[in-house]
Design a protein around this motif. Structure first.
Motif, PDB file in Angstrom:
ATOM      1  N   GLU A 411     -66.984  81.587 -44.127  1.00  0.00           N
ATOM      2  CA  GLU A 411     -67.085  80.540 -43.114  1.00  0.00           C
ATOM      3  C   GLU A 411     -67.059  79.152 -43.744  1.00  0.00           C
ATOM      4  N   ASP A 412     -67.779  78.987 -44.841  1.00  0.00           N
ATOM      5  CA  ASP A 412     -67.821  77.677 -45.495  1.00  0.00           C
ATOM      6  C   ASP A 412     -66.474  77.338 -46.129  1.00  0.00           C
ATOM      7  N   LYS A 413     -65.837  78.343 -46.743  1.00  0.00           N
ATOM      8  CA  LYS A 413     -64.516  78.098 -47.354  1.00  0.00           C
ATOM      9  C   LYS A 413     -63.508  77.653 -46.285  1.00  0.00           C
ATOM     10  N   LEU A 414     -63.561  78.349 -45.146  1.00  0.00           N
ATOM     11  CA  LEU A 414     -62.627  78.013 -44.067  1.00  0.00           C
ATOM     12  C   LEU A 414     -62.945  76.644 -43.466  1.00  0.00           C
ATOM     13  N   PHE A 415     -64.234  76.350 -43.367  1.00  0.00           N
ATOM     14  CA  PHE A 415     -64.600  75.049 -42.794  1.00  0.00           C
ATOM     15  C   PHE A 415     -64.107  73.907 -43.687  1.00  0.00           C
ATOM     16  N   ALA A 416     -64.295  74.078 -44.985  1.00  0.00           N
ATOM     17  CA  ALA A 416     -63.816  73.045 -45.918  1.00  0.00           C
ATOM     18  C   ALA A 416     -62.294  72.913 -45.807  1.00  0.00           C
ATOM     19  N   LEU A 417     -61.640  74.049 -45.627  1.00  0.00           N
ATOM     20  CA  LEU A 417     -60.178  74.020 -45.459  1.00  0.00           C
ATOM     21  C   LEU A 417     -59.817  73.247 -44.192  1.00  0.00           C
ATOM     22  N   MET A 418     -60.495  73.585 -43.105  1.00  0.00           N
ATOM     23  CA  MET A 418     -60.184  72.932 -41.826  1.00  0.00           C
ATOM     24  C   MET A 418     -60.360  71.413 -41.920  1.00  0.00           C
ATOM     25  N   MET A 419     -61.418  70.990 -42.616  1.00  0.00           N
ATOM     26  CA  MET A 419     -61.720  69.557 -42.653  1.00  0.00           C
ATOM     27  C   MET A 419     -60.859  68.789 -43.657  1.00  0.00           C
ATOM     28  N   LEU A 420     -60.406  69.466 -44.725  1.00  0.00           N
ATOM     29  CA  LEU A 420     -59.731  68.729 -45.803  1.00  0.00           C
ATOM     30  C   LEU A 420     -58.226  68.992 -45.895  1.00  0.00           C
ATOM     31  N   ALA A 421     -57.770  70.068 -45.246  1.00  0.00           N
ATOM     32  CA  ALA A 421     -56.368  70.450 -45.439  1.00  0.00           C
ATOM     33  C   ALA A 421     -55.429  69.596 -44.587  1.00  0.00           C
ATOM     34  N   ASP A 422     -54.162  69.612 -44.999  1.00  0.00           N
ATOM     35  CA  ASP A 422     -53.086  68.988 -44.223  1.00  0.00           C
ATOM     36  C   ASP A 422     -51.780  69.618 -44.690  1.00  0.00           C
ATOM     37  N   ASP A 423     -50.670  68.909 -44.567  1.00  0.00           N
ATOM     38  CA  ASP A 423     -49.387  69.544 -44.918  1.00  0.00           C
ATOM     39  C   ASP A 423     -49.305  69.925 -46.398  1.00  0.00           C
ATOM     40  N   ARG A 424     -50.136  69.322 -47.237  1.00  0.00           N
ATOM     41  CA  ARG A 424     -50.096  69.682 -48.665  1.00  0.00           C
ATOM     42  C   ARG A 424     -50.576  71.110 -48.900  1.00  0.00           C
ATOM     43  N   ASN A 425     -51.309  71.671 -47.941  1.00  0.00           N
ATOM     44  CA  ASN A 425     -51.808  73.043 -48.099  1.00  0.00           C
ATOM     45  C   ASN A 425     -50.814  74.102 -47.605  1.00  0.00           C
ATOM     46  N   ILE A 426     -49.729  73.650 -47.002  1.00  0.00           N
ATOM     47  CA  ILE A 426     -48.766  74.619 -46.450  1.00  0.00           C
ATOM     48  C   ILE A 426     -47.791  75.007 -47.566  1.00  0.00           C
TER      49      ILE A 426
END
Ligand code: GUN
Ligand code: ZN
Length: 449
Positions: A411-426
């Protein structure tokens, strides 16, 4: 032993971590009933559809000659953008105004250019690439008043068999002359586009009156007539976004009970009607909206950028209303649904509400699919669904890496992803099991612009 397959069979086998949703996290007693996460999984795609998604085992792996090894990456269903204006791509981030002035000062001038099919083609191409680059595999899209804008967009989407819904804007008043149609011409042109494009492959049509202020009652009547003639077609418009807009609607339609009633009266509400925003509905409107089974597109970055207001997701949930997530570019400031969710989280914080990462990622995938009545086709990895998906890097920057290193729960890993990710993560985007975007290939490619 390798599986014996007919020569024409088109199988893709992928090993990675997988996350997808089966239920709305808000509607289950225990949140882990809402999703499936497989740390080491194997997905088989056959003829563009999900054939299976299981834990990786050596025995099963032996059945396939070519397994794409994406261990360390996370695969989720492609994002679905339930409200976006492709003609506004070039005017994203236009300074300083709220809705009505923003339309006057920037939007109409930009949309004027779409009478030119070549310009429309150029932006359509850029727009679709931008969706893919952000992991978005389906969208509900506004064109302009020009039929050419929709031809250009659908022609481009058709090339990669993308699941796209779009429509020509209907607008016969309160805009510059160069952008106006008439009740009759908007009916005729929309009808011709429905006949040409609706259900052509994965393309579908949406009857698209811009919003109540720019349509006369006669034009809304024409839109309602089209909807009654083609009940399977979508309706896509704006509702209750900005307080001045709402007052304007009241003055333009004094005979109606309010903004929502303008659309309801003309037969434009229902289970395939998607209304962007819905920020200032009255209690009566919430009830009427819910009874009509219509749908809301929640557009966080746009609502903040235009200073329009805070969407009450909890209230929509309590009223049993389907909600999808929209970028609303160009009032929205990003094509990334991660960025939408980042802002959605803050919008809810400001109202004392919570947005869990599970609810957030659900909204951007299966929730949006349900809102567009597409959940039989896309939105998760159930067997038989169309294999539209995105391959994510957990961390795309040093800061993201540092944050992920200290994280111990999913849950924490996904939350950090949701808050910090953008097109660079695709890392990659797939449509019906075919690779349509790869960050690696893209990094070497020169843009046309
Ligand atoms: N209402 C009417 N037209 C528009 C538009 O182009 N963008 C937004 N955000 N709201 C609208
Ligand atoms: Zn919009």
């Amino acid at each position: 032993m390798e599986q014996q397959l007919p020569a024409s069979t088109n199988i893709v086998a992928i090993r990675a971590s997988f996350l997808h949703f089966i239920e709305d996290p808000a509607k289950v007693e225990q949140v882990d009933r809402a999703y499936q996460f497989i740390l080491d999984g194997l997905m088989i795609v056959n003829e563009g559809k999900v054939q299976s998604l299981t834990l990786f085992t050596e025995e099963e792996a032996e059945l396939y000659s070519n397994i794409e090894d994406k261990r360390g990456k996370l695969i989720i269903p492609g994002f679905i953008d339930t409200h976006v204006h492709y003609p506004q791509t070039q005017m994203i981030a236009a300074y300083g105004d709220q809705l009505l002035e923003w339309l006057e000062n920037y939007t109409f001038l930009t949309e004027k250019q779409f009478s030119n099919k070549e310009y429309a083609q150029k932006i359509a191409k850029f727009f679709i690439n931008e969706l893919l680059k952000n992991g978005t595999t389906s969208a509900l899209v506004f064109g302009t008043v020009h039929s050419e804008s929709i031809d250009a967009l659908f022609e481009e989407a058709q090339k990669i068999d993308m699941r796209l819904i779009a429509g020509k804007v209907m607008m016969d008043r309160n805009a510059p002359d160069y952008l106006l149609d008439t009740a009759q011409s908007s009916y005729d042109e929309s009808k011709a586009l429905i006949e040409k494009w609706h259900n052509k492959g994965r393309l579908q049509y949406a009857i698209t009156p811009r919003f109540a202020p720019t349509s006369s009652p006669l034009q809304l009547q024409a839109a309602g007539k089209l909807k009654s003639e083609y009940p399977d077609v979508y309706v896509h418009t704006h509702l209750s976004e900005n307080k001045n807009e709402i007052e304007w609607v009241k003055s333009l339609f004094p005979e109606r009970e309010g903004y929502f009633d303008v659309y309801a009266h003309h037969g434009l509400t229902g289970h395939k009607s998607i209304f962007a925003h819905c920020l200032h509905l009255t209690d009566k409107e919430w009830l009427a909206f819910s009874s009509s089974n219509s749908v809301i597109s929640f557009c966080p970055t746009s609502n903040l950028f235009l200073g329009s207001g805070l969407f009450d997701l909890d209230k929509a949930e309590k009223n049993n209303i389907r909600v999808g997530l929209g970028t609303d570019v160009g009032a929205g400031t990003s094509f990334s649904q991660f960025t939408s969710l980042n802002e959605a989280y803050k919008i809810m914080q400001l109202q004392g509400q919570k947005l869990s990462v599970f609810k957030g990622l659900y909204l951007a995938t299966l929730g949006s699919a349900k809102s567009l009545s597409l959940d039989d086709q896309v939105g998760n990895f159930e067997v038989g669904k169309e294999a539209d998906f995105v391959v994510l890097n957990w961390a795309a920057t040093d800061l993201q890496k540092l944050r992920q290193q200290s994280s111990t729960t999913l849950e924490d890993k996904l939350f950090a992803l949701m808050m910090l990710a953008d097109d660079r993560n695709i890392a990659e985007t797939y449509i019906t099991g075919k690779l349509v975007y790869s960050a690696n290939k893209y990094s070497g490619k020169k843009s046309d612009f």
